[in-house]
Design a protein around this motif. Structure first.
Motif, PDB file in Angstrom:
ATOM      1  N   MET A  80       0.848  -1.177   0.000  1.00  0.00           N
ATOM      2  CA  MET A  80       0.000   0.000   0.000  1.00  0.00           C
ATOM      3  C   MET A  80       0.891   1.237   0.000  1.00  0.00           C
ATOM      4  O   MET A  80       1.707   1.405   0.891  1.00  0.00           O
ATOM      5  N   LEU A  81       0.753   2.107  -1.004  1.00  0.00           N
ATOM      6  CA  LEU A  81       1.532   3.336  -1.068  1.00  0.00           C
ATOM      7  C   LEU A  81       0.841   4.407  -0.230  1.00  0.00           C
ATOM      8  O   LEU A  81      -0.316   4.754  -0.472  1.00  0.00           O
ATOM      9  N   ILE A  82       1.569   4.917   0.762  1.00  0.00           N
ATOM     10  CA  ILE A  82       1.028   5.895   1.702  1.00  0.00           C
ATOM     11  C   ILE A  82       1.804   7.196   1.569  1.00  0.00           C
ATOM     12  O   ILE A  82       3.038   7.201   1.591  1.00  0.00           O
ATOM     13  N   LEU A  83       1.075   8.297   1.458  1.00  0.00           N
ATOM     14  CA  LEU A  83       1.650   9.629   1.422  1.00  0.00           C
ATOM     15  C   LEU A  83       1.538  10.234   2.808  1.00  0.00           C
ATOM     16  O   LEU A  83       0.481  10.150   3.432  1.00  0.00           O
ATOM     17  N   THR A  84       2.630  10.824   3.305  1.00  0.00           N
ATOM     18  CA  THR A  84       2.591  11.536   4.583  1.00  0.00           C
ATOM     19  C   THR A  84       2.833  13.015   4.319  1.00  0.00           C
ATOM     20  O   THR A  84       3.635  13.381   3.464  1.00  0.00           O
ATOM     21  N   ILE A  85       2.132  13.869   5.085  1.00  0.00           N
ATOM     22  CA  ILE A  85       2.225  15.320   4.916  1.00  0.00           C
ATOM     23  C   ILE A  85       2.289  15.978   6.293  1.00  0.00           C
ATOM     24  O   ILE A  85       1.458  15.700   7.161  1.00  0.00           O
ATOM     25  N   ARG A  86       3.288  16.873   6.464  1.00  0.00           N
ATOM     26  CA  ARG A  86       3.376  17.679   7.687  1.00  0.00           C
ATOM     27  C   ARG A  86       3.660  19.127   7.296  1.00  0.00           C
ATOM     28  O   ARG A  86       4.678  19.405   6.668  1.00  0.00           O
ATOM     29  N   THR A  87       2.753  20.026   7.690  1.00  0.00           N
ATOM     30  CA  THR A  87       2.873  21.433   7.284  1.00  0.00           C
ATOM     31  C   THR A  87       2.602  22.402   8.434  1.00  0.00           C
ATOM     32  O   THR A  87       2.144  23.512   8.205  1.00  0.00           O
ATOM     33  N   ASP A  88       2.906  22.015   9.651  1.00  0.00           N
ATOM     34  CA  ASP A  88       2.576  22.847  10.809  1.00  0.00           C
ATOM     35  C   ASP A  88       3.632  23.895  11.156  1.00  0.00           C
ATOM     36  O   ASP A  88       3.446  24.680  12.065  1.00  0.00           O
ATOM     37  N   LYS A  89       4.734  23.913  10.452  1.00  0.00           N
ATOM     38  CA  LYS A  89       5.839  24.830  10.742  1.00  0.00           C
ATOM     39  C   LYS A  89       6.465  25.271   9.421  1.00  0.00           C
ATOM     40  O   LYS A  89       6.102  24.746   8.365  1.00  0.00           O
ATOM     41  N   ARG A  94      -3.977  24.377   7.933  1.00  0.00           N
ATOM     42  CA  ARG A  94      -5.140  24.527   7.044  1.00  0.00           C
ATOM     43  C   ARG A  94      -4.780  24.115   5.622  1.00  0.00           C
ATOM     44  O   ARG A  94      -5.517  23.368   4.973  1.00  0.00           O
ATOM     45  N   ILE A  95      -3.621  24.552   5.139  1.00  0.00           N
ATOM     46  CA  ILE A  95      -3.202  24.201   3.782  1.00  0.00           C
ATOM     47  C   ILE A  95      -2.916  22.703   3.676  1.00  0.00           C
ATOM     48  O   ILE A  95      -3.395  22.026   2.776  1.00  0.00           O
ATOM     49  N   GLY A  96      -2.119  22.171   4.590  1.00  0.00           N
ATOM     50  CA  GLY A  96      -1.753  20.755   4.541  1.00  0.00           C
ATOM     51  C   GLY A  96      -2.940  19.823   4.647  1.00  0.00           C
ATOM     52  O   GLY A  96      -3.061  18.863   3.875  1.00  0.00           O
ATOM     53  N   LEU A  97      -3.841  20.104   5.565  1.00  0.00           N
ATOM     54  CA  LEU A  97      -5.013  19.244   5.714  1.00  0.00           C
ATOM     55  C   LEU A  97      -5.986  19.408   4.552  1.00  0.00           C
ATOM     56  O   LEU A  97      -6.632  18.443   4.144  1.00  0.00           O
ATOM     57  N   SER A  98      -6.074  20.602   3.992  1.00  0.00           N
ATOM     58  CA  SER A  98      -6.934  20.794   2.812  1.00  0.00           C
ATOM     59  C   SER A  98      -6.434  19.974   1.630  1.00  0.00           C
ATOM     60  O   SER A  98      -7.212  19.324   0.929  1.00  0.00           O
ATOM     61  N   VAL A  99      -5.120  20.000   1.413  1.00  0.00           N
ATOM     62  CA  VAL A  99      -4.532  19.212   0.320  1.00  0.00           C
ATOM     63  C   VAL A  99      -4.735  17.723   0.582  1.00  0.00           C
ATOM     64  O   VAL A  99      -5.142  16.967  -0.304  1.00  0.00           O
ATOM     65  N   ALA A 100      -4.453  17.280   1.804  1.00  0.00           N
ATOM     66  CA  ALA A 100      -4.614  15.863   2.150  1.00  0.00           C
ATOM     67  C   ALA A 100      -6.062  15.415   1.966  1.00  0.00           C
ATOM     68  O   ALA A 100      -6.329  14.354   1.383  1.00  0.00           O
TER      69      ALA A 100
END
Length: 130
Positions: free
Chosen positions: A1-10, A73-79
């Motif tokens: 399973m290919l999983i994408l991780t995103i962190r944009t809090d800083k 807001r940006i990171g979670l919107s994209v995710a």
């Protein structure tokens, strides 16, 4: 399973690709005020380096917070947009082990259809001028 991780809090944003629990690729960059302009491009480049494309993503783990209002807001919107577009599951995770915890939840079927941010404090909204 290919999983994408995103962190944009800083100001330093992070994205990664995992084949189940095995890290395949990871990138950190200083996005700061260019996050909205760079996030999609960075994800597309990360996928291309692995000869993958957007539909290959089978799940997303996103850092939920606490952190920057705009960054989260940006990171979670994209995710959320990615998971909605491809009808896949998302997990919002917190803490130092957010990636591991999120992947474990995703692989065990505890994914959600939408992820919400956790800002760590009430959001302060300026009162509109009349």
């Amino acid at each position: 399973m290919l999983i994408l991780t995103i962190r944009t809090d800083k100001p330093e944003s992070e994205i990664g690709l995992y084949d189940d629990t095995l890290q395949v690729s990871y990138e950190t960059w200083t996005a700061h005020r260019q996050l909205a302009e760079t996030l999609h491009t960075k994800i597309a480049t990360l996928l291309a380096r692995q000869s993958k494309d957007w539909p290959d993503i089978a799940g997303v783990v996103v850092y939920q917070g606490p952190g920057s209002f705009t960054g989260l807001r940006i990171g979670l919107s994209v995710a959320n947009a990615i998971t909605n577009s491809f009808d896949i599951q998302i997990v919002a995770a917190q803490g130092k082990a957010w990636i591991n915890d999120g992947i474990v939840d995703l692989l065990s079927g505890k994914g959600q259809s939408i992820a919400l941010p956790e800002y760590g404090a009430p959001v302060h909204i300026t009162t509109p001028k009349k």
